[in-house]
Write an enzyme that holds these catalytic residues in place. Structure first.
Site, PDB file in Angstrom:
ATOM      1  N   ASP A 132     -13.399  13.859 -18.109  1.00  8.76           N
ATOM      2  CA  ASP A 132     -14.391  13.629 -19.145  1.00  8.76           C
ATOM      3  C   ASP A 132     -15.720  14.153 -18.603  1.00  8.76           C
ATOM      4  OD1 ASP A 132     -15.646  12.394 -21.476  1.00  8.76           O
ATOM      5  OD2 ASP A 132     -16.429  10.939 -20.036  1.00  8.76           O
TER       6      ASP A 132
ATOM      7  N   ASP B 264     -19.525  13.309 -20.128  1.00 11.66           N
ATOM      8  CA  ASP B 264     -20.643  12.360 -20.177  1.00 11.66           C
ATOM      9  C   ASP B 264     -20.238  11.006 -19.595  1.00 11.66           C
ATOM     10  OD1 ASP B 264     -22.876  13.680 -22.089  1.00 11.66           O
ATOM     11  OD2 ASP B 264     -20.873  14.243 -22.752  1.00 11.66           O
TER      12      ASP B 264
END
Length: 225
Positions: A20, A22
């Site tokens: 991922d 953020d």
């Protein structure tokens, strides 16, 4: 044995990593909060309605919080949050261990990708703002029909790497992403602390660590003797 906050790393070898972005590789929380608060003000949405939205695509979030609005209103709102977020990159920084992790995986020859709920323009703006090295594979919300917490983003990331999803490590900071990785069939789900508590993350992750700096990459990509 690597130090963890919950769970333990398994004694097996993997073949790829799906990150991922953020909250995992970069800290964009301030910009995210500013952008969505502005959006809420413009569209008359109570900020409390956004609870639990972290890790979901903006389209999924808007579909939930504007369920009583028309499709045209939702499309307008979706376009607007994109404009607001792309314009606000102030204070976005690389998280500890992120650059080192990507460099180490390069040295180990381990295929790796970013799989983000950001749309393409926003992902590009945030990567450019931080200077984080961009992997050859970046899957954004613009590249899938259904984003996290559905399995498609991580399925697509593994396919583009050419690595079976069951041999991939997924690294996430949010429940929506962990659920996505689990649904896709990832071999290992690692959660990093930051946007959720250890207790919340441990419900869906195999292992919880403080940051990507605490992940023992050589251990995970070397076959046990």
């Amino acid at each position: 044995m690597a130090s963890t906050l919950a769970g333990q790393f398994p004694e097996r070898s993997f073949a790829g990593v799906l990150f991922d972005m953020d909250g995992t590789l970069i800290d964009s929380l301030g910009a995210v909060e500013r952008s969505w608060l502005q959006w809420c003000d413009e569209f008359g949405i109570a900020p409390a309605a956004l609870a639990g939205a972290h890790g979901r695509t903006s389209a999924n979030t808007i579909a939930i919080v504007m369920a009583d609005r028309t499709e045209a209103e939702r499309l307008t709102a979706h376009a607007r949050i994109g404009q607001i977020e792309v314009a606000d990159t102030e204070g976005i920084v690389v998280l500890p261990g992120a650059v080192e992790a990507l460099e180490k995986l390069d040295r180990l020859g381990v295929p790796h990708a970013i799989v983000t709920s950001c749309e393409r323009d926003l992902a590009g703006a945030r990567l450019a703002a931080t200077g984080l090295p961009r992997p050859s594979v970046v899957v954004t919300a613009s590249d899938v029909s259904h984003g996290k917490p559905g399995p498609e983003p991580y399925e697509r990331g593994a396919a583009l790497l050419g690595v079976p999803i069951g041999d991939c490590v997924v690294v996430e900071d949010a429940t929506a992403g962990l659920v996505s990785g689990r649904a896709a069939g990832a071999g290992l789900l690692v959660a990093v602390l930051g946007t959720a508590t250890v207790e919340v993350l441990a419900k869906d992750a195999d292992v919880v660590v403080t940051s990507v700096a605490d992940i023992p990459w050589p251990q995970l990509f070397t076959s046990p003797s």
